[in-house]
Design an enzyme around this catalytic site. Sequence first.
Site, PDB file in Angstrom:
ATOM      1  N   GLU A 152      -7.039   5.172   7.522  1.00  0.00           N
ATOM      2  CA  GLU A 152      -6.806   6.586   7.155  1.00  0.00           C
ATOM      3  C   GLU A 152      -8.014   7.167   6.437  1.00  0.00           C
ATOM      4  O   GLU A 152      -8.316   8.354   6.574  1.00  0.00           O
ATOM      5  CB  GLU A 152      -5.527   6.683   6.297  1.00  0.00           C
ATOM      6  CG  GLU A 152      -4.281   6.510   7.160  1.00  0.00           C
ATOM      7  CD  GLU A 152      -3.098   5.869   6.453  1.00  0.00           C
ATOM      8  OE1 GLU A 152      -3.060   5.857   5.206  1.00  0.00           O
ATOM      9  OE2 GLU A 152      -2.202   5.373   7.160  1.00  0.00           O
ATOM     10  N   SER A 197       3.030  -1.632  10.514  1.00  0.00           N
ATOM     11  CA  SER A 197       4.470  -1.670  10.789  1.00  0.00           C
ATOM     12  C   SER A 197       5.114  -3.021  10.488  1.00  0.00           C
ATOM     13  O   SER A 197       5.997  -3.471  11.220  1.00  0.00           O
ATOM     14  CB  SER A 197       4.754  -1.233  12.233  1.00  0.00           C
ATOM     15  OG  SER A 197       4.312   0.108  12.425  1.00  0.00           O
ATOM     16  N   GLY A 222       2.132   2.700  10.837  1.00  0.00           N
ATOM     17  CA  GLY A 222       3.122   3.754  10.696  1.00  0.00           C
ATOM     18  C   GLY A 222       3.781   4.160  12.007  1.00  0.00           C
ATOM     19  O   GLY A 222       4.436   5.192  12.075  1.00  0.00           O
ATOM     20  N   HIS A 281      -9.721   1.579   4.656  1.00  0.00           N
ATOM     21  CA  HIS A 281      -8.454   1.775   5.369  1.00  0.00           C
ATOM     22  C   HIS A 281      -8.668   2.770   6.508  1.00  0.00           C
ATOM     23  O   HIS A 281      -9.440   3.720   6.374  1.00  0.00           O
ATOM     24  CB  HIS A 281      -7.375   2.292   4.414  1.00  0.00           C
ATOM     25  CG  HIS A 281      -6.014   2.270   5.023  1.00  0.00           C
ATOM     26  ND1 HIS A 281      -5.581   3.259   5.873  1.00  0.00           N
ATOM     27  CD2 HIS A 281      -5.009   1.355   4.949  1.00  0.00           C
ATOM     28  CE1 HIS A 281      -4.360   2.955   6.286  1.00  0.00           C
ATOM     29  NE2 HIS A 281      -3.988   1.811   5.742  1.00  0.00           N
ATOM     30  N   GLY A 338       2.655  -0.912   4.412  1.00  0.00           N
ATOM     31  CA  GLY A 338       2.724   0.493   4.017  1.00  0.00           C
ATOM     32  C   GLY A 338       4.163   0.929   3.841  1.00  0.00           C
ATOM     33  O   GLY A 338       4.792   0.671   2.812  1.00  0.00           O
ATOM     34  N   GLY A 339       4.718   1.574   4.849  1.00  0.00           N
ATOM     35  CA  GLY A 339       6.051   2.167   4.771  1.00  0.00           C
ATOM     36  C   GLY A 339       7.128   1.251   4.188  1.00  0.00           C
ATOM     37  O   GLY A 339       7.906   1.658   3.322  1.00  0.00           O
ATOM     38  N   ASN A 381       0.859  -1.186   0.000  1.00  0.00           N
ATOM     39  CA  ASN A 381       0.000   0.000   0.000  1.00  0.00           C
ATOM     40  C   ASN A 381       0.897   1.239   0.000  1.00  0.00           C
ATOM     41  O   ASN A 381       1.429   1.626   1.039  1.00  0.00           O
ATOM     42  CB  ASN A 381      -0.898  -0.035   1.247  1.00  0.00           C
ATOM     43  CG  ASN A 381      -1.749   1.223   1.372  1.00  0.00           C
ATOM     44  OD1 ASN A 381      -1.858   2.009   0.431  1.00  0.00           O
ATOM     45  ND2 ASN A 381      -2.355   1.410   2.532  1.00  0.00           N
ATOM     46  N   TRP A 382       1.040   1.837  -1.175  1.00  0.00           N
ATOM     47  CA  TRP A 382       1.957   2.969  -1.306  1.00  0.00           C
ATOM     48  C   TRP A 382       1.371   4.282  -0.777  1.00  0.00           C
ATOM     49  O   TRP A 382       2.071   5.290  -0.712  1.00  0.00           O
ATOM     50  CB  TRP A 382       2.376   3.143  -2.767  1.00  0.00           C
ATOM     51  CG  TRP A 382       3.339   2.104  -3.247  1.00  0.00           C
ATOM     52  CD1 TRP A 382       3.984   1.164  -2.483  1.00  0.00           C
ATOM     53  CD2 TRP A 382       3.791   1.901  -4.595  1.00  0.00           C
ATOM     54  NE1 TRP A 382       4.801   0.390  -3.281  1.00  0.00           N
ATOM     55  CE2 TRP A 382       4.699   0.821  -4.579  1.00  0.00           C
ATOM     56  CE3 TRP A 382       3.508   2.522  -5.819  1.00  0.00           C
ATOM     57  CZ2 TRP A 382       5.328   0.358  -5.735  1.00  0.00           C
ATOM     58  CZ3 TRP A 382       4.129   2.056  -6.969  1.00  0.00           C
ATOM     59  CH2 TRP A 382       5.038   0.988  -6.923  1.00  0.00           C
ATOM     60  N   LYS A 383       0.076   4.272  -0.471  1.00  0.00           N
ATOM     61  CA  LYS A 383      -0.571   5.500   0.017  1.00  0.00           C
ATOM     62  C   LYS A 383      -0.276   6.653  -0.949  1.00  0.00           C
ATOM     63  O   LYS A 383      -0.195   6.421  -2.149  1.00  0.00           O
ATOM     64  CB  LYS A 383      -0.123   5.793   1.460  1.00  0.00           C
ATOM     65  CG  LYS A 383      -0.297   4.550   2.345  1.00  0.00           C
ATOM     66  CD  LYS A 383      -0.138   4.820   3.812  1.00  0.00           C
ATOM     67  CE  LYS A 383      -0.332   3.500   4.570  1.00  0.00           C
ATOM     68  NZ  LYS A 383      -0.317   3.665   6.013  1.00  0.00           N
ATOM     69  N   GLU A 428      -5.810  -4.372  10.730  1.00  0.00           N
ATOM     70  CA  GLU A 428      -4.796  -3.340  10.900  1.00  0.00           C
ATOM     71  C   GLU A 428      -5.100  -2.527  12.155  1.00  0.00           C
ATOM     72  O   GLU A 428      -5.844  -1.537  12.088  1.00  0.00           O
ATOM     73  CB  GLU A 428      -4.799  -2.401   9.682  1.00  0.00           C
ATOM     74  CG  GLU A 428      -4.437  -3.077   8.381  1.00  0.00           C
ATOM     75  CD  GLU A 428      -3.755  -2.092   7.428  1.00  0.00           C
ATOM     76  OE1 GLU A 428      -2.650  -2.399   6.980  1.00  0.00           O
ATOM     77  OE2 GLU A 428      -4.317  -1.020   7.156  1.00  0.00           O
TER      78      GLU A 428
HETATM   79  P1  PGA Z   1       2.513   0.699   7.729  1.00  0.00           P
HETATM   80  O1  PGA Z   1       1.083   0.885   7.038  1.00  0.00           O
HETATM   81  O2  PGA Z   1       3.079  -0.602   7.204  1.00  0.00           O
HETATM   82  O3  PGA Z   1       3.320   1.878   7.281  1.00  0.00           O
HETATM   83  O4  PGA Z   1       2.295   0.655   9.186  1.00  0.00           O
HETATM   84  C1  PGA Z   1       0.233  -0.207   6.863  1.00  0.00           C
HETATM   85  C2  PGA Z   1      -1.057   0.246   6.246  1.00  0.00           C
HETATM   86  O5  PGA Z   1      -1.540   1.332   6.595  1.00  0.00           O
HETATM   87  O6  PGA Z   1      -1.646  -0.450   5.396  1.00  0.00           O
END
Ligand code: PGA
Length: 239
Positions: A96, A203, A169, A94, A224-225, A7-9, A163
Site C-alpha cells: 500500500e 487474507s 484484503g 508495504h 491485516g483484516g 498490521n492494523w493499517k 505479500e
Molecule cells: P490482509 O492484509 O490480511 O487484510 O489481506 C495483509 C497486509 O496487508 O499486511
Amino acid sequence: MKLFVANWKMHKTRAQARAFAEEFGKLIGGGMDGAGAELVLAPSWTALDAARDARGRWALACQNVAAEAEGAYTGEVSAAMAADAGCRYAIVGHSERRRYFGEDGPLLARKLARCREAGLTPIYCVGETAEEHDAGRMENVLSGQLGILSRDAADAPLVVAYEPVWAIGTGRTASPADCARAAGLIEALLSSRGPVRVLYGGSVTPENAAGLLAHGHVDGCLVGGASLLAESFAAICRA
Ligand code: PGA
C-alpha cells in the site's frame, strides 16, 4: 519461533487499541512464547502507547518510517522516534505504501538504513501484482524488490514478508504450495546473509493459517483484516 504480526493499517483509536490489548491479553494468558509464537502489534502512531503490553507478551511495530533521520520533513516520523516510542520492528515497503504513496526501491533502501541506525528490525514487504503473477513474473519481481537488501548489513536480523498484492484484503490467499515456492525463492535469493525469517501475508484467517504454516518455509504471518479482532488474531497465533 513463529512470528505473528498484526498490521492494523489505518484502524483503531486509542480506546479501541486499549480494548483490543485487554481482550487479547486475556485470550493469550501468560503469553505464547511457550507455544513457539512471537507476537507483534503494529498500530498507528497515535495508538502505540495504548497497544503496549506492560507484561511484554507482545512487541510493537510501526507501519512506516521516514527515509530521513531528522530535519524539516513535516508530517514524517523517524525510525529513532519509533524506537523511542517502544517499537522493536518497523514494516517497510508495504504494497500500500508502494502503490498509494509511490514508494520505490531507492526510497525503501533509505528507510531500511534508518531502521538499522535506530536498532529497529525491518519487516520488509515484497510481492507481485495480479498481472505480474499471471504473466509468470513472480520470481523476477521478488528478486528486483529484494535487490535493495544488498546494501543492508548481512548479519542484522531481518524479516521479509511475502505479500502477493492480489491476496491483500481480497479474500484470495496464495496456496500453501505458492507460498512455499515464494518463501524458498526468498531464502535462496538471500542465502548470502544471516538468518532471515519469511512471513506470508494476504487474507490470512484463523481458517487458513495452519495450512499456510504447515510446510517448513514460512516462519509466520503478517495479518491485516483478521488482526482487527482480538479473538481472530489470537486464533491465528494459536494455529
Ligand atoms: P490482509 O492484509 O490480511 O487484510 O489481506 C495483509 C497486509 O496487508 O499486511
